[in-house]
Design a protein around this motif. Structure first.
Motif, mmCIF file in Angstrom:
data_model
loop_
_atom_site.group_PDB
_atom_site.id
_atom_site.type_symbol
_atom_site.label_atom_id
_atom_site.label_comp_id
_atom_site.label_asym_id
_atom_site.label_seq_id
_atom_site.Cartn_x
_atom_site.Cartn_y
_atom_site.Cartn_z
ATOM 1 N N ASN A 130 36.680 22.461 80.547
ATOM 2 C CA ASN A 130 37.204 22.142 81.870
ATOM 3 C C ASN A 130 37.283 23.395 82.733
ATOM 4 O OD1 ASN A 130 38.154 19.163 81.874
ATOM 5 N ND2 ASN A 130 38.835 19.956 79.906
ATOM 6 N N VAL A 131 37.275 23.182 84.025
ATOM 7 C CA VAL A 131 37.338 24.275 84.997
ATOM 8 C C VAL A 131 38.537 24.044 85.907
ATOM 9 C CG1 VAL A 131 36.116 25.460 86.862
ATOM 10 C CG2 VAL A 131 34.828 24.493 84.962
ATOM 11 N N LEU A 132 39.271 25.115 86.189
ATOM 12 C CA LEU A 132 40.374 25.036 87.144
ATOM 13 C C LEU A 132 39.814 25.305 88.534
ATOM 14 C CD1 LEU A 132 43.383 24.881 87.901
ATOM 15 C CD2 LEU A 132 43.542 27.330 87.393
ATOM 16 N N VAL A 133 39.969 24.325 89.412
ATOM 17 C CA VAL A 133 39.458 24.460 90.776
ATOM 18 C C VAL A 133 40.595 24.270 91.773
ATOM 19 C CG1 VAL A 133 37.105 23.734 90.245
ATOM 20 C CG2 VAL A 133 38.808 22.008 90.866
ATOM 21 N N VAL A 134 40.463 24.936 92.921
ATOM 22 C CA VAL A 134 41.439 24.795 94.004
ATOM 23 C C VAL A 134 40.686 24.482 95.289
ATOM 24 C CG1 VAL A 134 43.059 26.403 92.932
ATOM 25 C CG2 VAL A 134 41.370 27.270 94.575
ATOM 26 N N ASN A 135 41.398 23.913 96.259
ATOM 27 C CA ASN A 135 40.755 23.682 97.552
ATOM 28 C C ASN A 135 40.758 24.967 98.370
ATOM 29 O OD1 ASN A 135 43.055 23.813 99.474
ATOM 30 N ND2 ASN A 135 43.767 21.980 98.410
ATOM 31 N N GLU A 136 40.028 24.954 99.450
ATOM 32 C CA GLU A 136 39.816 26.175 100.239
ATOM 33 C C GLU A 136 41.088 26.739 100.847
ATOM 34 O OE1 GLU A 136 36.800 24.315 102.772
ATOM 35 O OE2 GLU A 136 35.391 25.849 102.071
ATOM 36 N N ARG A 137 42.111 25.890 101.014
ATOM 37 C CA ARG A 137 43.325 26.330 101.697
ATOM 38 C C ARG A 137 44.285 27.090 100.782
ATOM 39 N NH1 ARG A 137 44.599 20.520 104.675
ATOM 40 N NH2 ARG A 137 42.535 20.247 105.622
ATOM 41 N N VAL A 138 44.095 26.994 99.486
ATOM 42 C CA VAL A 138 44.993 27.676 98.550
ATOM 43 C C VAL A 138 44.753 29.181 98.648
ATOM 44 C CG1 VAL A 138 45.583 28.005 96.118
ATOM 45 C CG2 VAL A 138 45.116 25.709 96.995
ATOM 46 N N PRO A 139 45.795 29.961 98.888
ATOM 47 C CA PRO A 139 45.622 31.419 99.085
ATOM 48 C C PRO A 139 45.493 32.173 97.770
ATOM 49 C CG PRO A 139 47.926 30.831 99.329
ATOM 50 C CD PRO A 139 47.183 29.530 99.119
ATOM 51 N N ALA A 140 44.430 31.882 97.035
ATOM 52 C CA ALA A 140 44.181 32.561 95.761
ATOM 53 C C ALA A 140 42.692 32.561 95.482
ATOM 54 C CB ALA A 140 44.936 31.866 94.626
ATOM 55 N N SER A 141 42.163 33.743 95.206
ATOM 56 C CA SER A 141 40.740 33.871 94.882
ATOM 57 C C SER A 141 40.507 34.104 93.405
ATOM 58 C CB SER A 141 40.129 35.029 95.685
ATOM 59 O OG SER A 141 40.229 34.783 97.072
ATOM 60 N N THR A 142 41.580 34.370 92.666
ATOM 61 C CA THR A 142 41.478 34.574 91.227
ATOM 62 C C THR A 142 42.597 33.812 90.542
ATOM 63 O OG1 THR A 142 42.949 36.509 91.156
ATOM 64 C CG2 THR A 142 40.599 36.917 91.611
ATOM 65 N N GLY A 201 41.926 18.575 100.557
ATOM 66 C CA GLY A 201 43.078 19.424 100.819
ATOM 67 C C GLY A 201 44.409 18.718 100.714
ATOM 68 N N ASN A 202 44.401 17.456 100.282
ATOM 69 C CA ASN A 202 45.650 16.720 100.112
ATOM 70 C C ASN A 202 46.389 17.134 98.838
ATOM 71 O OD1 ASN A 202 45.124 15.178 102.450
ATOM 72 N ND2 ASN A 202 43.826 13.798 101.272
ATOM 73 N N VAL A 203 45.649 17.673 97.885
ATOM 74 C CA VAL A 203 46.196 18.217 96.641
ATOM 75 C C VAL A 203 45.622 19.614 96.474
ATOM 76 C CG1 VAL A 203 46.452 17.889 94.150
ATOM 77 C CG2 VAL A 203 46.320 15.901 95.648
ATOM 78 N N ASP A 204 46.393 20.499 95.867
ATOM 79 C CA ASP A 204 45.985 21.906 95.818
ATOM 80 C C ASP A 204 44.915 22.208 94.774
ATOM 81 O OD1 ASP A 204 47.862 22.838 97.810
ATOM 82 O OD2 ASP A 204 49.420 22.470 96.312
ATOM 83 N N MET A 205 45.019 21.605 93.587
ATOM 84 C CA MET A 205 44.183 22.053 92.485
ATOM 85 C C MET A 205 44.071 20.986 91.412
ATOM 86 S SD MET A 205 47.057 24.670 91.014
ATOM 87 C CE MET A 205 46.664 24.763 89.284
ATOM 88 N N MET A 206 43.204 21.245 90.420
ATOM 89 C CA MET A 206 43.108 20.365 89.264
ATOM 90 C C MET A 206 42.204 20.996 88.211
ATOM 91 S SD MET A 206 40.424 17.293 90.271
ATOM 92 C CE MET A 206 40.836 16.426 88.757
#
Length: 328
Positions: A130-142, A201-206
């Motif tokens: 599995n991969v942890l992904v975030v949407n573009e609005r989350v202020p984290a690049s790592t 962008g309705n949810v931050d990550m998954m």
């Protein structure tokens, strides 16, 4: 000739014939008719595609059809129950995702079968990190930036999953427990909906299988922060693992295996394991698996059984610590 002697000789000959017949049925002549692999989910997904790919090769080798039958419902429990109750002759098997063998027993208090007693592990077909992904609005690049942000803003971030008790849900709980953060769970009824709301962008990550989110990652709609498996992925060589990012042992790898009813003769189980593993090892099959975003496996019966036991213990501890309540 003495009548009693004739009777004893006839009985001995009949017993020998029956023994030979049973031995042939158990091993030598198997399979003599179509073999059914039950998929406890609907057509079209990875769980459906894998046995169809392998089944084609098995059918060619055996000279009998391999039928893929979808029996959906109750998070896969209906199909698994059907196989648990099937005649233990090797002609009815199940495609079993990890959750059905290791997590569902923790989440359902009234399963009509016992996963530890009613199934015989045959072989693991494939794994899917599995991969942890975030949407573009989350202020984290790592991954580290994400954890730091979550610590600085408790209970602000959330993550989606296709439902309570799913692999994506438990991966999020493992992240909370491992990193000491609080990221809220937002359950959906299907993986597509869970992914779409992260993209929107309705949810931050998954957490999701790489095959599910790779197109969105490549299109720049999702940002991959870490691989939740033991190694980096060839599709995402620049994305580190969670373990590399400071959390050794973090591993949420989905897998798919073949199981049979518990009392199928060992000779048939050995034959199934050898033939299925050989099919998984074929270059054409490996290429098709890779195209689906999964890694070919083909484990021994003993190794597969150990994986089921180890994963069951692992998720039991996580479910207990997270306080996830079982479904009545």
């Amino acid at each position: 000739m003495n009548t009693s002697l004739v009777i004893r000789m006839s009985a001995a000959i009949l017993a020998g014939a029956l023994s030979t017949s049973a031995a042939c049925a158990a091993g030598g002549k198997y399979p003599e008719r179509p073999v059914t692999i039950v998929v406890p989910f609907g057509a079209g997904g990875i769980a459906d595609a894998l046995p169809r790919i392998v089944g084609q090769e098995l059918g060619d080798k055996w000279g009998v059809p391999v039928i893929i039958e979808n029996k959906v419902g109750a998070s896969g429990n209906i199909g698994m129950d059907y196989v648990a109750r099937a005649k233990p002759d090797g002609y009815t098997l199940a495609l079993a995702p990890a959750g059905n063998l290791t997590v569902n027993p923790l989440l359902y208090t009234k399963l009509p079968f016992d996963t530890a007693k009613d199934f015989a592990p045959v072989t693991m077909l494939a794994t899917s990190p599995n991969v942890l992904v975030v949407n573009e609005r989350v202020p984290a690049s790592t991954f580290k930036e994400l954890v730091d942000y979550a610590r600085q803003h408790p209970d602000k971030l959330n993550y989606s999953s296709p439902g309570p008790g799913s692999g994506a849900h438990l991966a999020g709980e493992l992240l909370n427990q491992s990193a000491g953060i609080v990221v809220r769970h937002i359950p959906y009824n299907a993986m597509a909906a869970a992914v779409n709301d992260v993209v929107a962008g309705n949810v931050d990550m998954m957490f999701a299988g790489v095959s599910t989110v790779l197109p969105q990652i490549q299109a720049g709609k999702l940002r991959a922060l870490a691989v939740a498996g033991p190694a980096r992925l060839p599709q995402l060589p620049d994305v580190p693992t969670v373990a590399e990012s400071g959390y050794p042992g973090f591993d949420v790898t989905s897998w798919y295996g073949i199981v049979a009813p518990a009392e199928v003769p060992a000779e048939i189980l050995d034959r199934l394991q050898a033939d299925i593993a050989a099919a998984v090892g074929m270059e054409a099959v490996r290429q098709k698996f890779t195209g689906l975003g999964v890694e070919p496996a083909g484990s021994s019966r003993a190794d597969f059984a150990r994986t089921i036991q180890d994963e069951s213990r692992k998720w039991a501890a996580i479910v207990k610590k997270a306080g996830i309540q079982p479904i009545q």
